[in-house]
Scaffold this motif. Sequence first.
Motif, mmCIF file in Angstrom:
data_model
loop_
_atom_site.group_PDB
_atom_site.id
_atom_site.type_symbol
_atom_site.label_atom_id
_atom_site.label_comp_id
_atom_site.label_asym_id
_atom_site.label_seq_id
_atom_site.Cartn_x
_atom_site.Cartn_y
_atom_site.Cartn_z
ATOM 1 N N ILE A 104 0.827 -1.210 0.000
ATOM 2 C CA ILE A 104 0.000 0.000 0.000
ATOM 3 C C ILE A 104 0.860 1.258 0.000
ATOM 4 N N PHE A 105 1.988 1.218 0.696
ATOM 5 C CA PHE A 105 2.814 2.423 0.844
ATOM 6 C C PHE A 105 4.149 2.334 0.112
ATOM 7 N N TYR A 106 4.282 1.399 -0.820
ATOM 8 C CA TYR A 106 5.597 1.125 -1.405
ATOM 9 C C TYR A 106 6.177 2.317 -2.160
ATOM 10 N N ASP A 107 5.333 3.177 -2.716
ATOM 11 C CA ASP A 107 5.830 4.348 -3.443
ATOM 12 C C ASP A 107 5.440 5.652 -2.749
ATOM 13 N N ASP A 108 5.195 5.575 -1.452
ATOM 14 C CA ASP A 108 4.715 6.720 -0.673
ATOM 15 C C ASP A 108 5.853 7.255 0.202
ATOM 16 N N GLU A 109 6.218 8.495 0.019
ATOM 17 C CA GLU A 109 7.326 9.077 0.776
ATOM 18 C C GLU A 109 6.938 9.464 2.199
ATOM 19 N N ASN A 110 5.638 9.423 2.507
ATOM 20 C CA ASN A 110 5.177 9.890 3.812
ATOM 21 C C ASN A 110 4.973 8.784 4.845
ATOM 22 N N VAL A 111 5.089 7.523 4.416
ATOM 23 C CA VAL A 111 4.918 6.399 5.340
ATOM 24 C C VAL A 111 6.125 5.481 5.221
#
Length: 338
Positions: free
Chosen positions: A169-176
């Motif tokens: 879910i967060f693999y490309d998310d810089e905030n998590v």
Amino acid sequence: MKFGYSEACLAHDTGKRHPETPDRLRAIRQALTRKHGVEYINPAPATESEVTAVHDAGYVAEFREFCAGGGGNWDPDTVAVEETWDAALQSAGLSCWSAEQALAGDDGRNTPFALGRPPGHHAVGDDAMGFCFFNNAAVAAQSVIDKGEAERVAIFDWDVHHGNGTQDIFYDDENVFYASIHEEGLYPGTGEIQEVGEGDGEGTTLNVPLPAGSGDPEYRTTFDELVAPAVTAFDPDLLLVSAGFDAHRHDPISRMRVSTEGYGMLTAHVREVTDEVDSALGFVLEGGYGLDTLSDGVAVVHEVFDGMEPVVPEEEADEDVLESVSEVRSSHPLLDSV
């Protein structure tokens, strides 16, 4: 501690032979009756919009209809009944409560711990798997970000299984930032060292697969040498612990050797890191399938916040684990310059 709990989570009936049963929560409650300073909160369930912030709307609608039709086997391991829909929303809501209360200032003996089921960390954006329907920690992390209550959230997963859903879910998310210590080669077979995130999220995933038989010394070393400095470098507003207790040496479905005292040690080390970076801290229940070891694990987390000082193992980690730690430290984007 403050424990989020709801009777709605008991109505998720997986059947007599399934390891993820309502008795897990009953055993935890029974163990906590022998402890002082325990407070229970029954928060509101998550809203469907909070869930669809991390899950595909089509999947959520399909799951709702599946439960409305009486449920059944979603896959060979993941079972639902009609009441599972409400239980899943409630479990996600408990996790949101843990995140929100932590950010509101609940800490020390008021640190929040969400006792929900079904668990969540295997649920990917568009599917259920591994006993999980909604990814509770992911829903909570995204919810507080969307509400402007946090800019950056870290999730540390000490369940024996890799939290493939949270990672995806967060693999490309810089905030998590997502960090996992798990048994190598165990279900679902993900969580390799090389999986570090991509795009804007490169460096926001940290995986440490440990060999079967790893115990307190290996977990201590891995956390201190990898997870703690990575969390410090990420500098989150909130750290959520995906707290599974199935790496316990007596859990029936893993081969790891963590002791009850070892979970206390991990808790103390997590608290130290969040104190250092001035981050809020909350806990979310994941796995753990021996009723005694699960309930003892949750109880020792509570005891640490009630003043217990856990024993730190004197033994060194196995050499192969030390080599893996060195490999991760030299190659991970958040750690190679630390």
